[in-house]
Design a protein around this motif. Structure first.
Motif, PDB file in Angstrom:
ATOM      1  N   SER A  85       0.846  -1.191   0.000  1.00 27.64           N
ATOM      2  CA  SER A  85       0.000   0.000   0.000  1.00 27.64           C
ATOM      3  C   SER A  85       0.883   1.243   0.000  1.00 27.64           C
ATOM      4  CB  SER A  85      -0.900   0.008   1.243  1.00 27.64           C
ATOM      5  OG  SER A  85      -1.781  -1.091   1.221  1.00 27.64           O
TER       6      SER A  85
ATOM      7  N   SER B 154      -2.359   2.359  -7.526  1.00 27.15           N
ATOM      8  CA  SER B 154      -3.643   2.963  -7.884  1.00 27.15           C
ATOM      9  C   SER B 154      -3.468   4.350  -8.488  1.00 27.15           C
ATOM     10  CB  SER B 154      -4.552   3.042  -6.650  1.00 27.15           C
ATOM     11  OG  SER B 154      -4.904   1.750  -6.187  1.00 27.15           O
TER      12      SER B 154
ATOM     13  N   GLN C 103     -11.899  -0.614  -6.603  1.00 24.56           N
ATOM     14  CA  GLN C 103     -11.778  -1.512  -5.456  1.00 24.56           C
ATOM     15  C   GLN C 103     -13.111  -1.789  -4.780  1.00 24.56           C
ATOM     16  OE1 GLN C 103      -8.766  -0.748  -2.506  1.00 24.56           O
ATOM     17  NE2 GLN C 103      -7.438   0.285  -3.973  1.00 24.56           N
TER      18      GLN C 103
ATOM     19  N   ASP D  56      -8.567  -2.525 -10.467  1.00 20.39           N
ATOM     20  CA  ASP D  56      -7.850  -2.074  -9.278  1.00 20.39           C
ATOM     21  C   ASP D  56      -8.336  -2.851  -8.058  1.00 20.39           C
ATOM     22  OD1 ASP D  56      -6.442  -0.769  -7.355  1.00 20.39           O
ATOM     23  OD2 ASP D  56      -7.296   1.218  -7.692  1.00 20.39           O
ATOM     24  N   GLU D  57      -7.551  -3.830  -7.647  1.00 16.37           N
ATOM     25  CA  GLU D  57      -7.898  -4.679  -6.500  1.00 16.37           C
ATOM     26  C   GLU D  57      -9.332  -5.215  -6.620  1.00 16.37           C
ATOM     27  OE1 GLU D  57      -5.763  -5.463  -4.204  1.00 16.37           O
ATOM     28  OE2 GLU D  57      -4.311  -3.854  -3.946  1.00 16.37           O
TER      29      GLU D  57
ATOM     30  N   THR E 242     -10.748  -7.390  -3.571  1.00 13.67           N
ATOM     31  CA  THR E 242     -10.607  -6.937  -2.184  1.00 13.67           C
ATOM     32  C   THR E 242     -11.900  -7.173  -1.399  1.00 13.67           C
ATOM     33  OG1 THR E 242      -8.987  -5.262  -2.779  1.00 13.67           O
ATOM     34  CG2 THR E 242     -10.156  -4.934  -0.715  1.00 13.67           C
TER      35      THR E 242
ATOM     36  N   THR F  46      -2.877  -5.221  -7.778  1.00 11.89           N
ATOM     37  CA  THR F  46      -3.144  -6.032  -6.605  1.00 11.89           C
ATOM     38  C   THR F  46      -1.938  -6.043  -5.687  1.00 11.89           C
ATOM     39  OG1 THR F  46      -3.796  -8.247  -5.843  1.00 11.89           O
ATOM     40  CG2 THR F  46      -2.368  -8.136  -7.777  1.00 11.89           C
ATOM     41  N   HIS F  47      -2.160  -6.386  -4.429  1.00 10.84           N
ATOM     42  CA  HIS F  47      -1.061  -6.649  -3.505  1.00 10.84           C
ATOM     43  C   HIS F  47      -0.906  -8.151  -3.300  1.00 10.84           C
ATOM     44  CE1 HIS F  47      -4.678  -6.679  -0.969  1.00 10.84           C
ATOM     45  NE2 HIS F  47      -4.048  -7.596  -0.293  1.00 10.84           N
TER      46      HIS F  47
END
Length: 332
Positions: A44, A49, A97, A179-180, A183, A212-213
């Motif tokens: 993060s 993003s 997200q 974007d994610e 989540t 993504t993480h």
């Protein structure tokens, strides 16, 4: 060889704040080809993003975006908002997200998808409504005609995300930025959403940017990977090469942090010590140097640049000693 669908070069995004200038994205570049998926990973605050919003032209306020973003050869950076709005949603679309905050609570899901279609195709209300129902059915929502008349709060989290995908694809874009997208969804629903995106990509030949993480998501869906750290590119590589032999110590740290089935149940989960760098006052050298087990004096004084690495398959790494940590670990 065909030109890439999306090309980003020397992208820089800076925010003006009361505390100073934040360099959220600093000289990032990548390409995405039609039918291929680029995974962008990082902690993060690494700039993932912010990068996607810059590609979409969605930054507002005290922000400066510089560099080059071209879609199918057309330069988007600096394009007037009216012209960019014709491209956004029609040629490129984004899945955000949190679908609950992205969908308007006062309008039905079907109305929102239909309105999106009407804006870009100037279609009539009936045609737009049919398109909305068809898209809800395509993304796997049961009884799409009935569900189109319901509001976002009446959908589950997974169904809301499917509705967002339906809206993003209603105008048949060439590029999809996710974007994610998984989540806060449970594991089963995550898998369903990823399978849905992969299926639609295969059917339509979409270029996809998956932010993504979660390295498990990257391993499952991506063809190439961009690892970001402190607003910069740390490593770019084909997904198989990156997982087999990460060249940057930060990439190695991310992979080592993944849970493994062959470790004891009570074994502590490895982690990267330290904290991410401040983007208000970036260090003169490598941003990862304070946390890097392989750092040397050069790392704190000189900023590394992306250079070719490995077998020439388009792999690059921003490290003065690429692969050093991997080699040390193997030697133990």
């Amino acid at each position: 060889m065909a030109a890439p669908l999306l090309r980003v070069r020397d992208l820089r995004v800076t925010f003006t704040t009361p505390r100073g200038t934040v360099r959220a994205v600093d000289s990032v570049g990548f390409t995405v080809e039609a039918g291929r998926t680029l995974g962008i990973v990082g902690e993060s605050g690494s700039g993932k993003s912010v990068t996607s919003l810059a590609v979409m032209g969605l930054h507002r306020g005290a922000v400066e975006v510089a560099g080059s973003v071209t879609l199918d050869g057309r330069e988007l950076t600096g394009l007037p908002e009216r012209e960019l709005a014709r491209v956004r949603g029609r040629r490129m679309a984004m899945i955000f997200q949190d679908p609950l905050s992205s969908l308007h609570p006062y309008y039905t899901v079907g109305e929102q998808i239909a309105e999106h279609h009407r804006v870009h195709f100037r279609s009539g209300r009936r045609a737009a409504r049919r398109r909305a129902v068809d898209m809800l059915g395509e993304v796997g929502i049961p009884e799409p005609a009935r569900r189109a008349g319901e509001y976002p709060h009446q959908f589950s989290g997974g169904m809301r995300q499917r509705a967002m995908i339906a809206m993003a694809l209603a105008c048949e874009p060439d590029l999809l930025i996710a974007d994610e997208p998984t989540t806060a969804l449970d594991v089963t629903v995550q898998a369903q959403i990823l399978e849905l995106i992969a299926r639609i990509q295969q059917e339509r030949g979409l270029g996809v940017v998956m932010i993504t993480h979660d390295l498990g998501v990257v391993a499952r869906v991506a063809h190439e990977v961009l690892v970001m750290y402190g607003g910069r590119s740390a490593e770019q590589a084909p997904v198989d090469a990156l997982f087999a032999a990460p060249a940057h110590p930060y990439t190695r740290g991310l992979l080592d942090s993944l849970p493994r089935l062959d470790t004891a149940d009570d074994a502590p989960l490895p982690f990267i010590p330290g904290t991410p760098p401040s983007l208000l006052a970036p260090a003169p050298g490598c941003a990862f140097a304070p946390r890097c087990p392989a750092a040397a004096d050069r790392c704190t004084a000189e900023r590394p640049v992306l250079t070719a690495y490995g077998d020439g398959r388009g792999r690059t790494v921003a490290c003065h000693f690429p692969g050093a940590h991997t080699a040390r670990k193997a030697a133990r």
